[in-house]
Design a protein around this motif. Structure first.
Motif, short mmCIF file in Angstrom:
data_model
loop_
_atom_site.label_atom_id
_atom_site.label_comp_id
_atom_site.label_asym_id
_atom_site.label_seq_id
_atom_site.Cartn_x
_atom_site.Cartn_y
_atom_site.Cartn_z
N LEU A 153 15.67 -4.99 -5.74
CA LEU A 153 16.06 -6.38 -5.94
C LEU A 153 17.45 -6.42 -6.56
CD1 LEU A 153 12.65 -7.55 -7.43
CD2 LEU A 153 13.45 -7.87 -5.09
N PRO A 154 18.47 -6.71 -5.76
CA PRO A 154 19.84 -6.71 -6.27
C PRO A 154 19.99 -7.63 -7.49
CG PRO A 154 19.84 -6.95 -3.90
CD PRO A 154 18.42 -7.08 -4.35
N GLY A 155 20.61 -7.12 -8.53
CA GLY A 155 20.82 -7.88 -9.74
C GLY A 155 19.67 -7.79 -10.73
N LEU A 156 18.50 -7.32 -10.29
CA LEU A 156 17.35 -7.19 -11.18
C LEU A 156 16.97 -5.74 -11.40
CD1 LEU A 156 14.91 -10.02 -10.02
CD2 LEU A 156 16.19 -9.88 -12.13
N GLY A 157 16.70 -5.03 -10.31
CA GLY A 157 16.28 -3.64 -10.45
C GLY A 157 15.45 -3.20 -9.28
N ARG A 158 14.57 -2.24 -9.55
CA ARG A 158 13.78 -1.63 -8.49
C ARG A 158 12.33 -1.51 -8.94
NH1 ARG A 158 15.96 3.96 -7.40
NH2 ARG A 158 14.32 4.67 -8.76
N LEU A 159 11.42 -1.78 -8.02
CA LEU A 159 10.00 -1.60 -8.25
C LEU A 159 9.55 -0.38 -7.47
CD1 LEU A 159 8.96 -5.31 -7.70
CD2 LEU A 159 8.91 -4.12 -9.87
N ASP A 160 8.89 0.55 -8.16
CA ASP A 160 8.40 1.77 -7.54
C ASP A 160 6.92 1.93 -7.87
OD1 ASP A 160 10.84 2.96 -6.48
OD2 ASP A 160 11.42 3.26 -8.56
N VAL A 161 6.20 2.59 -6.98
CA VAL A 161 4.81 2.94 -7.24
C VAL A 161 4.80 4.40 -7.69
CG1 VAL A 161 2.52 3.22 -6.24
CG2 VAL A 161 3.95 1.31 -5.54
N CYS A 162 4.16 4.65 -8.83
CA CYS A 162 4.12 6.03 -9.33
C CYS A 162 2.70 6.38 -9.77
CB CYS A 162 5.10 6.21 -10.48
SG CYS A 162 4.81 5.15 -11.88
N GLN A 163 2.40 7.66 -9.71
CA GLN A 163 1.09 8.16 -10.12
C GLN A 163 1.02 8.16 -11.64
OE1 GLN A 163 -0.11 11.79 -8.22
NE2 GLN A 163 -1.42 12.37 -9.93
N VAL A 164 -0.08 7.63 -12.20
CA VAL A 164 -0.20 7.55 -13.66
C VAL A 164 -1.36 8.36 -14.21
CG1 VAL A 164 0.91 5.30 -13.84
CG2 VAL A 164 -1.55 5.41 -13.49
N GLY A 165 -2.09 9.04 -13.35
CA GLY A 165 -3.22 9.82 -13.84
C GLY A 165 -3.47 11.02 -12.96
N MET A 166 -4.48 11.75 -13.33
CA MET A 166 -4.85 12.95 -12.59
C MET A 166 -5.71 12.55 -11.39
SD MET A 166 -3.41 15.35 -14.23
CE MET A 166 -4.16 16.75 -13.46
N PRO A 167 -5.53 13.25 -10.27
CA PRO A 167 -6.38 12.98 -9.10
C PRO A 167 -7.84 13.30 -9.41
CG PRO A 167 -4.50 14.34 -8.49
CD PRO A 167 -4.51 14.25 -9.98
N ARG A 168 -8.74 12.50 -8.86
CA ARG A 168 -10.16 12.75 -9.04
C ARG A 168 -10.88 12.40 -7.74
NH1 ARG A 168 -9.21 7.86 -11.80
NH2 ARG A 168 -10.55 6.18 -11.06
N ALA A 169 -12.07 12.92 -7.59
CA ALA A 169 -12.85 12.68 -6.38
C ALA A 169 -13.36 11.25 -6.37
CB ALA A 169 -14.01 13.66 -6.30
N VAL A 170 -13.14 10.56 -5.26
CA VAL A 170 -13.57 9.17 -5.11
C VAL A 170 -14.31 9.05 -3.79
CG1 VAL A 170 -12.80 6.78 -4.89
CG2 VAL A 170 -11.62 8.31 -6.45
N ARG A 171 -15.46 8.44 -3.81
CA ARG A 171 -16.21 8.21 -2.58
C ARG A 171 -15.62 6.99 -1.88
NH1 ARG A 171 -22.16 9.18 -3.00
NH2 ARG A 171 -21.32 11.25 -2.77
N VAL A 172 -15.19 7.16 -0.63
CA VAL A 172 -14.51 6.10 0.11
C VAL A 172 -15.46 4.97 0.46
CG1 VAL A 172 -13.15 5.59 2.16
CG2 VAL A 172 -12.86 7.76 1.00
N ALA A 173 -16.66 5.25 0.87
CA ALA A 173 -17.65 4.23 1.21
C ALA A 173 -19.02 4.78 0.82
CB ALA A 173 -17.60 3.91 2.69
N PRO A 174 -20.00 3.91 0.70
CA PRO A 174 -21.33 4.43 0.38
C PRO A 174 -21.77 5.45 1.42
CG PRO A 174 -21.31 2.04 0.26
CD PRO A 174 -19.98 2.46 0.82
N TYR A 175 -22.19 6.59 0.95
CA TYR A 175 -22.62 7.70 1.80
C TYR A 175 -21.49 8.20 2.70
CZ TYR A 175 -26.90 5.49 0.31
OH TYR A 175 -27.89 4.91 -0.44
N GLY A 176 -20.25 7.92 2.33
CA GLY A 176 -19.11 8.34 3.13
C GLY A 176 -18.47 9.60 2.58
N GLN A 177 -17.30 9.86 3.05
CA GLN A 177 -16.57 11.04 2.62
C GLN A 177 -16.00 10.85 1.23
OE1 GLN A 177 -13.59 11.53 5.58
NE2 GLN A 177 -14.98 12.38 7.10
N THR A 178 -15.74 11.96 0.58
CA THR A 178 -15.12 11.94 -0.74
C THR A 178 -13.67 12.38 -0.59
OG1 THR A 178 -17.24 12.50 -1.73
CG2 THR A 178 -15.31 12.81 -3.09
N ARG A 179 -12.75 11.64 -1.24
CA ARG A 179 -11.33 11.98 -1.18
C ARG A 179 -10.78 12.16 -2.58
NH1 ARG A 179 -8.34 7.51 2.33
NH2 ARG A 179 -7.10 7.66 0.48
N GLU A 180 -9.74 12.95 -2.69
CA GLU A 180 -9.03 13.10 -3.96
C GLU A 180 -8.03 11.97 -4.06
OE1 GLU A 180 -8.77 15.57 -6.58
OE2 GLU A 180 -10.77 16.11 -5.90
#
Length: 96
Positions: free
Chosen positions: A44-71
């Motif tokens: 955003l000219p004149g204001l700055g920049r917005l970035d997405v950054c990782q703020v924690g450690m990766p962990r296993a998350v189930r994508v859907a009920p009875y679905g695959q698990t992703r980091e």
């Protein structure tokens, strides 16, 4: 300042109807949110920049009920102000 205030100010400065200004600002915010959701940088000219950054450690998350698990790791949006704004407003002072 909230969105309603911003719409009023922009409408007054540009001499455009508030409905048009509201549509334009909401569209711009939606486009920026989509870009951040895709982990893109938003500059955003004149204001700055917005970035997405990782703020924690990766962990296993189930994508859907009875679905695959992703980091996955938690992410947050970080705002980096331009140099002029950093000098005028001490942003870090609010967090002390």
């Amino acid at each position: 300042m909230n969105l309603t205030d911003l719409i009023g100010i922009v409408a007054q400065v540009t001499e455009q109807p508030e409905a048009k200004v509201k549509d334009a600002l909401e569209t711009a915010i939606e486009v920026m949110a989509d870009a951040l959701a895709d982990h893109e940088s938003v500059k955003l000219p004149g204001l700055g920049r917005l970035d997405v950054c990782q703020v924690g450690m990766p962990r296993a998350v189930r994508v859907a009920p009875y679905g695959q698990t992703r980091e996955m790791a938690p992410h947050a949006v970080r705002f980096r102000a331009v140099k002029r704004l950093k000098k005028e407003v001490n942003i870090r002072a609010a967090y002390v």
